[in-house]
Scaffold this motif. Structure first.
Motif, short mmCIF file in Angstrom:
data_model
loop_
_atom_site.label_atom_id
_atom_site.label_comp_id
_atom_site.label_asym_id
_atom_site.label_seq_id
_atom_site.Cartn_x
_atom_site.Cartn_y
_atom_site.Cartn_z
N GLU A 274 0.82 -1.23 0.00
CA GLU A 274 0.00 0.00 0.00
C GLU A 274 0.84 1.26 0.00
O GLU A 274 0.60 2.18 -0.79
N ARG A 275 1.83 1.34 0.87
CA ARG A 275 2.62 2.57 0.95
C ARG A 275 3.39 2.82 -0.34
O ARG A 275 3.48 3.96 -0.81
N GLN A 276 3.92 1.73 -0.96
CA GLN A 276 4.66 1.90 -2.21
C GLN A 276 3.74 2.29 -3.37
O GLN A 276 4.15 3.02 -4.27
N VAL A 277 2.51 1.80 -3.33
CA VAL A 277 1.54 2.20 -4.36
C VAL A 277 1.34 3.71 -4.33
O VAL A 277 1.36 4.39 -5.37
N ASP A 278 1.16 4.25 -3.13
CA ASP A 278 0.97 5.69 -2.99
C ASP A 278 2.22 6.46 -3.39
O ASP A 278 2.13 7.54 -4.01
N GLU A 279 3.41 5.93 -3.06
CA GLU A 279 4.66 6.60 -3.41
C GLU A 279 4.84 6.66 -4.92
O GLU A 279 5.25 7.68 -5.47
N VAL A 280 4.55 5.55 -5.61
CA VAL A 280 4.70 5.52 -7.06
C VAL A 280 3.68 6.45 -7.72
O VAL A 280 4.00 7.17 -8.68
N LEU A 281 2.45 6.46 -7.20
CA LEU A 281 1.42 7.36 -7.72
C LEU A 281 1.86 8.81 -7.58
O LEU A 281 1.74 9.61 -8.54
N LEU A 282 2.39 9.17 -6.43
CA LEU A 282 2.83 10.55 -6.19
C LEU A 282 3.99 10.91 -7.12
O LEU A 282 4.03 12.02 -7.67
N THR A 283 4.91 9.99 -7.30
CA THR A 283 6.06 10.25 -8.17
C THR A 283 5.63 10.43 -9.62
O THR A 283 6.14 11.31 -10.34
N ALA A 284 4.70 9.61 -10.08
CA ALA A 284 4.19 9.73 -11.45
C ALA A 284 3.46 11.06 -11.64
O ALA A 284 3.62 11.72 -12.68
N ALA A 285 2.67 11.46 -10.65
CA ALA A 285 1.94 12.72 -10.75
C ALA A 285 2.90 13.90 -10.78
O ALA A 285 2.70 14.86 -11.55
N GLN A 286 3.95 13.87 -9.96
CA GLN A 286 4.95 14.93 -9.97
C GLN A 286 5.62 15.02 -11.34
O GLN A 286 5.88 16.11 -11.86
N THR A 287 5.90 13.86 -11.94
CA THR A 287 6.55 13.82 -13.25
C THR A 287 5.67 14.44 -14.32
O THR A 287 6.14 15.18 -15.19
N VAL A 288 4.37 14.18 -14.26
CA VAL A 288 3.44 14.76 -15.23
C VAL A 288 3.47 16.29 -15.15
O VAL A 288 3.57 16.98 -16.18
N LEU A 289 3.39 16.84 -13.95
CA LEU A 289 3.43 18.30 -13.79
C LEU A 289 4.76 18.86 -14.28
O LEU A 289 4.78 19.90 -14.97
N ALA A 290 5.85 18.18 -13.97
CA ALA A 290 7.17 18.67 -14.39
C ALA A 290 7.28 18.73 -15.91
O ALA A 290 7.80 19.70 -16.47
N VAL A 291 6.76 17.71 -16.59
CA VAL A 291 6.79 17.70 -18.06
C VAL A 291 5.94 18.83 -18.63
O VAL A 291 6.35 19.53 -19.56
N VAL A 292 4.75 19.03 -18.07
CA VAL A 292 3.88 20.10 -18.54
C VAL A 292 4.56 21.46 -18.40
O VAL A 292 4.49 22.32 -19.29
N LEU A 293 5.26 21.68 -17.29
CA LEU A 293 5.94 22.94 -17.06
C LEU A 293 7.04 23.20 -18.08
O LEU A 293 7.38 24.36 -18.37
N LEU A 294 7.63 22.12 -18.63
CA LEU A 294 8.74 22.28 -19.57
C LEU A 294 8.32 22.24 -21.03
O LEU A 294 9.17 22.34 -21.92
N LEU A 295 7.03 22.08 -21.29
CA LEU A 295 6.59 21.98 -22.68
C LEU A 295 6.96 23.20 -23.51
O LEU A 295 7.21 23.10 -24.71
N ASP A 296 6.99 24.39 -22.87
CA ASP A 296 7.34 25.60 -23.61
C ASP A 296 8.84 25.86 -23.62
O ASP A 296 9.30 26.93 -24.08
N LEU A 297 9.61 24.89 -23.13
CA LEU A 297 11.08 24.96 -23.12
C LEU A 297 11.60 26.15 -22.33
O LEU A 297 12.68 26.68 -22.62
N ARG A 298 10.86 26.56 -21.32
CA ARG A 298 11.30 27.63 -20.43
C ARG A 298 11.15 27.16 -19.00
O ARG A 298 10.09 26.68 -18.59
N PHE A 299 12.23 27.29 -18.22
CA PHE A 299 12.17 26.93 -16.80
C PHE A 299 12.43 28.20 -16.01
O PHE A 299 13.57 28.57 -15.74
N LEU A 300 11.34 28.87 -15.66
CA LEU A 300 11.40 30.16 -14.98
C LEU A 300 11.43 29.97 -13.47
O LEU A 300 11.06 28.91 -12.96
#
Length: 423
Positions: A336-362
């Motif tokens: 259970e705990r690892q399921v939540d950890e992997v879910l959180l890590t995947a969600a963080q990755t999605v946001l990080a990719v969206v932030l970089l779509l415009d190729l600007r890291f402000l």
């Protein structure tokens, strides 16, 4: 980025990278020798099987990690004379993160006969990935900000067009990663897909050229000026020495940190999840920050992007096979705990990719990623991790809506030409 004309286009690996007044051979040898000397005590102690107390161990093996990071940076910059810059950074990222592979694969292998180690494997992997995005990326942005202020340049990091390859591959891997918490395991089928995806990523970056290479300075400039055969042999040797030092130092450095924390009464699971990955990620973080401090934020963030791609594909893909080799089943289970950890890590990755779509890291993007990363320590409960996962995804949706026009070129980067790609 402007496309090179046929008359001036040069395929990756052809010709020399221009250098700016390289130092003399004796100065170069002295600098390399100093780095090797800094790493030597840690390597000798490791080979001799000497176990140091936690604090001396952190100092000696930490110095070895710093020396390895310096050697890695020199080798990666010199490699640009013979291979594309993106591939050189991918190679740097892979070698720098080898300690993370060693630790995670050991935990997964041991879990085959000792099931409790499966939790450590997942904790170390998710901790390393979230540290990379939540701390590593903001550190690069911070170094770039102060470097820009020092030289009167505009703040923020502008990524070159070919970084769409990294963001595209990472985004696809992030979406596939949600299969893990849904199935509550890392299956061998998913592992094969992720490993193949990383192989295709290397193929794409190997065919990506650059027409605005930075001039080399210092040790890399001198090494790049060597005759081709000597240069290539020296580059391989420096890479190999750096990898050897990292392998020698990573485990005792991480162990020293964990033991020091445990002696203070800190939970060992948390130490495995956060302190051990911090030690194993140190070489690449150091290299990335140095790049940013030299106003090469694109290279600094690019190295961490490539590292995130290989950890979120190749590393995860290797875990079930290590588990199987250790006597477990073909799929690595997640509790259970690892399921939540992997879910959180995947969600963080999605946001990080969206932030970089415009190729600007402000700066505001770096601040957002760091703030969300820090929140998890204020809300450590299991339900808080699920809630935070939804926060990441909820923020990603409106940010994606205003970046929709960035999706087509990013998708095209996965399979075809991109602007500035001579192939």
């Amino acid at each position: 980025m402007a496309q090179k004309s046929p008359a001036t286009a040069t395929p990756p690996g052809a010709g020399e990278i221009p250098s700016a007044q390289p130092p003399s051979g004796s100065v170069t040898a002295l600098r390399i020798g100093a780095a090797v000397a800094g790493a030597l005590p840690s390597v000798v102690l490791r080979l001799a099987g000497v176990h140091l107390a936690p604090v001396p161990g952190m100092v000696v093996f930490g110095l070895g990690v710093l020396a390895a990071a310096l050697l890695l940076m020199w080798a990666a910059e010199t490699a640009r004379a013979d291979i594309s810059g993106p591939l050189a950074l991918a190679l740097l990222a892979f070698i720098a993160v080898l300690p993370e592979y060693a630790v995670d694969l050991y935990f997964a292998y041991a879990a085959g006969t000792r099931p409790e180690y499966a939790a450590y494997a997942a904790a170390n992997m998710t901790g390393a990935n979230r540290l990379l995005v939540g701390v590593g990326w903001p550190l690069v942005a911070l170094a770039s900000y102060f470097a820009a202020r020092r030289r009167g340049a505009a703040p923020g990091i502008t990524l070159r067009e070919h970084r769409r390859i990294d963001t595209g591959f990472l985004g696809a891997a992030a979406l596939v990663a949600f299969v893990m918490p849904l199935t509550r395991q890392i299956s061998w089928v998913l592992a094969v897909v992720l490993i193949a995806w990383y192989g295709y990523y290397l193929f794409r970056v190997s065919r990506c050229g650059e027409d605005d290479e930075e001039e080399l300075i210092g040790v890399p400039a001198r090494l790049a000026a060597l005759p081709q055969q000597r240069r290539r042999a020296t580059t391989v040797l420096v890479f190999a020495v750096a990898a050897g030092v990292i392998f020698a130092c990573a485990e005792p450095f991480a162990t020293s940190l964990v033991d020091a924390g445990a002696s203070l009464g800190i939970d060992r699971f948390l130490l495995v999840q956060w302190l051990a990955p911090l030690a194993s990620e140190a070489p690449e973080l150091i290299v990335a920050v140095v790049f940013a401090w030299r106003l090469r934020g694109d290279d600094g963030l690019g190295a961490l992007l490539s590292s995130k791609v290989n950890q979120w594909t190749l590393l995860i893909g290797c875990l079930p096979f290590a588990y199987l080799a250790g006597g477990g089943a073909a799929s690595l289970p997640l509790v259970e705990r690892q399921v939540d950890e992997v879910l959180l890590t995947a969600a963080q990755t999605v946001l990080a990719v969206v932030l970089l779509l415009d190729l600007r890291f402000l700066p505001w993007k770096a601040g957002l990623l760091f703030a969300l990363f820090a929140v998890q320590f204020a809300l450590p409960g299991e339900s808080a991790r699920v809630t935070l996962s939804w926060v990441y995804l909820a923020l990603a949706v409106p940010l994606l809506a205003v970046r929709l026009r960035q999706l087509p070129p990013t998708v095209r980067a996965l399979a075809g030409r991109i602007e500035g790609d001579p192939h």
